[in-house]
Scaffold this motif. Sequence first.
Motif, short mmCIF file in Angstrom:
data_model
loop_
_atom_site.label_atom_id
_atom_site.label_comp_id
_atom_site.label_asym_id
_atom_site.label_seq_id
_atom_site.Cartn_x
_atom_site.Cartn_y
_atom_site.Cartn_z
N GLY A 211 10.78 19.25 6.19
CA GLY A 211 11.75 20.38 6.08
C GLY A 211 11.39 21.54 6.92
N CYS A 212 11.11 22.84 6.65
CA CYS A 212 10.72 23.91 7.39
C CYS A 212 9.47 23.71 8.31
CB CYS A 212 11.00 25.17 6.59
SG CYS A 212 9.59 25.26 5.50
N GLU A 213 8.99 22.76 8.25
CA GLU A 213 7.82 22.76 9.08
C GLU A 213 8.13 22.44 10.67
OE1 GLU A 213 4.60 20.66 5.85
OE2 GLU A 213 5.61 19.26 7.29
N LYS B 233 0.81 -1.13 0.00
CA LYS B 233 -0.15 -0.08 -0.05
C LYS B 233 0.84 1.24 -0.04
CE LYS B 233 -4.15 -1.93 2.38
NZ LYS B 233 -4.83 -2.19 3.48
N ARG B 234 0.27 2.40 -0.38
CA ARG B 234 1.04 3.70 -0.56
C ARG B 234 0.28 4.57 0.08
NH1 ARG B 234 2.76 5.46 -6.65
NH2 ARG B 234 3.49 3.44 -6.59
N TYR B 235 1.02 5.28 0.87
CA TYR B 235 0.28 6.71 1.82
C TYR B 235 1.32 7.82 1.47
CZ TYR B 235 -2.38 2.81 3.80
OH TYR B 235 -3.11 1.95 4.21
N TYR B 236 0.66 8.95 1.33
CA TYR B 236 1.41 10.14 1.21
C TYR B 236 1.16 11.30 2.01
CZ TYR B 236 1.55 8.82 -3.79
OH TYR B 236 1.89 7.95 -4.78
N TYR B 237 2.27 12.10 2.47
CA TYR B 237 2.19 13.22 3.08
C TYR B 237 2.66 14.32 2.19
CZ TYR B 237 2.91 17.12 6.38
OH TYR B 237 2.90 18.41 6.82
N ASN B 238 2.09 15.47 2.09
CA ASN B 238 2.52 16.48 1.30
C ASN B 238 2.74 17.63 1.76
OD1 ASN B 238 2.35 14.85 -1.00
ND2 ASN B 238 -0.05 15.11 -1.37
N LYS B 239 4.09 18.25 1.76
CA LYS B 239 4.52 19.42 2.32
C LYS B 239 3.44 20.49 2.52
CE LYS B 239 8.85 22.23 2.99
NZ LYS B 239 10.13 22.32 2.23
N ARG B 240 3.35 21.19 3.67
CA ARG B 240 2.10 22.19 3.72
C ARG B 240 2.81 23.53 3.99
NH1 ARG B 240 -1.42 20.65 8.56
NH2 ARG B 240 0.45 19.34 8.99
N CYS B 241 4.06 23.64 4.49
CA CYS B 241 4.90 24.84 4.87
C CYS B 241 5.68 25.18 3.63
CB CYS B 241 5.87 24.74 6.02
SG CYS B 241 6.78 26.12 6.42
N LEU B 242 5.13 26.12 2.60
CA LEU B 242 5.68 26.53 1.59
C LEU B 242 6.06 27.95 1.62
CD1 LEU B 242 3.48 24.41 -1.13
CD2 LEU B 242 5.57 23.73 0.25
#
Length: 386
Positions: A271-273, A233-242
């Motif tokens: 990253g910067c989160e 299975k594949r799960y994602y977390y996409n960066k929010r602090c841009l």
Amino acid sequence: MNNTLREDLYEYIDKLKAIYGEYLAQVIVYGACAKSSFYDKDTDIEILILVELDDNEIKEYQNVLTEATYEMFLDKSLYITPIVINVNYFMEWKDSHKFYRKINQEGIKLYEQDTIAIHKTLVDDSNREIKVAAYQCKVTDDIKENFETICKAVEHAKEEQVDLIVFPECSLTGYPSINIETSEDVDFETVEFCLNKLEKMAQQYNIYIIVGTVTKHRERIYNSAVLLTTDRKRYYYNKRCLWGKDKENFSIGEEAGIFAVNGIKIGVRIGCEVHFPEYFRELYREKTELNITLFYDQSDIDNKEEYNKTMSYMVTRAAENICYTLTSNILGPSQCAPTVLLDKSGNKLVELDRHSEGLLIYNIDNFQRNYEEEWRNSIADRINKG
């Protein structure tokens, strides 16, 4: 989705947990509120509640659900419109039923049972353990070269009987504006090919893999941490602090970044989160036991001061959230973030040498809190409740 609204809806989810208990499977926000970061107080908040109950059992909970929804209107002025259906019925029709298909494609999942239930059933088990690894490596503009580096590290981790291996931010694709000019230059077909191969490795070697990569979904490009599981299975977390170049190259993510690995509840950030405690407080509220941060943090000139500052952020996040904290950074001319594992009080358990390629490996075998950690936890809970 508006961040203030998201915080308010977490409170509503707590009410749903109290109502449905172990029968609550998923909570999905759809419609206008899911599509836009702007929120008008007069907008209906459409929520799909998926439960492990049949239609007759669902009706038995209707009155208490209505009361909880009305309380949110009185306390927060939220116009919530909930729909409750059986989770298996939704899964059966989510691809063919027009309404359910639209929710499945465009909705935002704020809660999923498996990341919560595992914690509840195993939190008192002192025998739990997880062997983690974090790879510190050079990243190039060549996806295939990066992929070969990642595969070799997974092979090494397999020999060491690791349960979970973590790679740095954008370690598969390279970083837009640094290794490659823009995110549009990424070969997404090759990315998908590599992720499929890593899925097979995860299953074959019985090892969870978290890899940083640029991804594309419905014409939106994200800075992603992808979790590949042992059951493919594949799960994602996409960066929010841009900010800066990131805002030009990526869309803002919406996922909670909470997963379960071998019965351990983990949180993922990028990253910067780490500069913002709010992102990690979200994980604290969900009682994560291991928090992971992927970095692509380097400078063209030696900057040990920045490295030490980032380490101090990590120590603080570990201590204030009473949670094991693991990071993985790239190997660059001057690393500005560590590859390190910290305990629940922010003490270093193991740290890789700065500017040296290597695989950090550690077996976490104590998830019970000591007296000081329990004290900090009780005070933090009191503060959170206001």
